[in-house]
Enzyme design. Structure first.
Site, PDB file in Angstrom:
ATOM      1  N   CYS A 257       0.577  -1.357  -0.120  1.00 48.15           N
ATOM      2  CA  CYS A 257       0.469  -0.104  -0.165  1.00 48.15           C
ATOM      3  C   CYS A 257       0.776   0.987   0.336  1.00 48.15           C
ATOM      4  CB  CYS A 257      -0.562   0.296   1.682  1.00 48.15           C
ATOM      5  SG  CYS A 257      -1.862  -1.636   1.519  1.00 48.15           S
ATOM      6  N   ARG A 324       5.321  -8.004  -0.815  1.00 48.88           N
ATOM      7  CA  ARG A 324       5.178  -7.241  -1.032  1.00 48.88           C
ATOM      8  C   ARG A 324       6.450  -5.782  -0.782  1.00 48.88           C
ATOM      9  NH1 ARG A 324      -0.492  -7.209  -3.227  1.00 48.88           N
ATOM     10  NH2 ARG A 324      -0.783  -7.942  -1.371  1.00 48.88           N
TER      11      ARG A 324
END
Ligand code: UGA
Length: 427
Positions: A257, A324
């Site tokens: 994010c 990620r």
């Protein structure tokens, strides 16, 4: 209410399960057949505390399918919770959002509300609505923006006990229906127009990223000036105007994010000729911060050739198996380039890491095994099991107890008492 959820990632799956928890009947749709099979056997494809239990508890209210044509029929509300990954230029890739919108337009058999839960650039909800209307003029489709604020590792708790629910709609009727969906959650509902709702999401994530980069810069300056970032942030955080959260200095933020959303909002600001210079700085600071300890080690050792290096933590943060944009992904290739021998341990992230680096690292089954005879140890993630380690483990197992701690897990004075060379951030 009868609800469909497109996408079974962190956002889609967790939201769907929580909607079922509050009495709604939910159909989850995903194109990935393997994932749907896993979900149908009531196993969560992602590691998220509490999620599987709720999936089991509400199994009679949730169905999982790849068949979107039937899934979108006879639904009051259809959520879009698919990914919006980063494109090369930093902008958000909206292909999945529009692909789902097309499927919805082709499949619905009644008027419905389409809710965009995915993080999308400001103005996207308008485009999704026009697109749906162009493809389907038979039914009335209203698009509502409803950004999510869940964090990985605490996603279920964040969804069931969030601090606010933001709904952005352009007409009262659609707003009312969404309010009814969320009424059982008992969380304050904030209503606004769609573009503002889209902006709340980016502005919130980017502010948190900025806070982290700011603290990391202050930490770096603390090192030069003999101050201690732990004390400094404690002093800052007691000021309620600042708040004590997201002031943890370290080797930078990762995840699916903050890195993506800072770049996407910056890109949007540039193309609108109102460049967000603060966000740009946060991105730059974070990139440098991720390899700060590697650079320090290189300076200290000259080179790391043939050094046995223990790595504790691979995921971007604890309580997730997600890699990620994890700082480990920046550091491991650099350490390998140096010719170091890497021995890694992570409580849940090793399988995912193995897919990226199948043979380059030795994967260990415990902290002790990773540390055994190591010349240096790097800590990239502050898992609770690492935080709780007795410092004597570094002296009893390592060849030379030198620890580079990217997450400030230990008290420097205690480490010193144990005779450990301890390098952390801003202390
Ligand atoms: C973040 C936001 O916290 C959520 O509110 C948001 O909904 C979510 O993004 C999203 O957009 O989907 P998440 O990425 O799961 O959630 O994780 P965070 O807990 O926010 O941590 C992000 C990164 O910041 C991690 O790498 C963490 O180590 C780092 N961090 C966090 C710090 O370096 N210092 C801190 O003080 C806090």
């Amino acid at each position: 209410m009868k609800i469909a959820m497109a996408g079974t990632g962190y956002v889609g799956l967790v939201t769907a399960v929580c909607l079922a928890h509050h009495g709604h009947v939910v159909t989850c749709v995903d194109t990935n057949e393997e994932k749907i099979n896993t979900l149908n056997s009531l196993v969560s494809p992602i590691y998220e505390p509490g999620l599987e239990e709720l999936m089991k508890q509400h199994q009679n209210q949730i169905t999982y399918t790849t068949d979107y044509t039937s899934a979108y029929k006879n639904k009051d509300v259809i959520f879009i919770g698919v990914g919006t990954p980063e494109k090369k230029d930093g902008s958000a890739n909206l292909d999945y959002v529009f692909a789902v919108a097309k499927q919805i337009a082709e499949s619905i058999d009644q008027d419905c509300i389409v809710v965009v839960k995915s993080t999308v650039p400001i103005g996207t909800n308008d485009k999704v609505e026009s697109y749906l209307k162009t493809l389907n003029s038979k039914y009335r489709i209203d698009v509502v923006s409803n950004p999510e604020f869940l964090a990985q590792g605490t996603a279920v708790r964040d969804t069931l006990h969030g601090e606010r629910i933001v709904i952005g709609a352009e007409n009262e009727q659609a707003m009312e229906i969404l309010k009814q969906v969320y009424l059982p959650f008992g969380i304050p509902i904030l209503t606004m127009n769609r573009r503002s709702a889209e902006m709340v999401k980016y502005a919130s994530n980017d502010f948190l990223a900025l806070k982290i980069s700011y603290v990391n810069e202050i930490a770096n300056l603390c090192e030069s000036l003999g101050a201690n970032i732990t004390d400094v942030t404690k002093g800052m955080g007691m000021d309620s105007r600042i708040g004590n959260k997201f002031l943890q200095a370290g080797i930078g933020y990762g995840g699916s994010c903050f890195p993506k959303d800072t770049k996407a909002l910056h890109w949007l600001s540039v193309i609108n000729d109102v460049e967000l210079k603060t966000v740009k700085a946060a991105i730059e600071v974070n990139e440098r911060q991720k390899i700060k300890l590697y650079e320090k080690a290189l300076k200290q050792f000259g080179d790391l050739k043939q050094k046995k290096i223990a790595i504790l933590g691979l995921t971007f943060k604890p309580n997730t198996d997600d890699l990620r944009d994890a700082p480990s992904l920046d550091n491991v290739p650099l350490l390998l380039d140096q010719g170091a021998n890497l021995y890694a341990y992570d409580p849940v992230g090793m399988n995912n890491f193995k897919q990226k680096f199948p043979t380059e690292l030795t994967y260990c089954s415990s902290v002790e095994e990773a540390l055994q005879d190591a010349d240096v140890c790097f800590i990239f993630t502050e898992w609770e099991v690492f935080r709780k380690l007795d410092p004597s483990i570094f002296t009893s197992t390592m060849k030379s107890p030198i620890v580079y701690d990217g997450r400030n897990c230990y008290d420097p004075s205690v480490m010193k008492q144990h005779g450990i060379t301890y390098i952390s951030i801003g202390r």
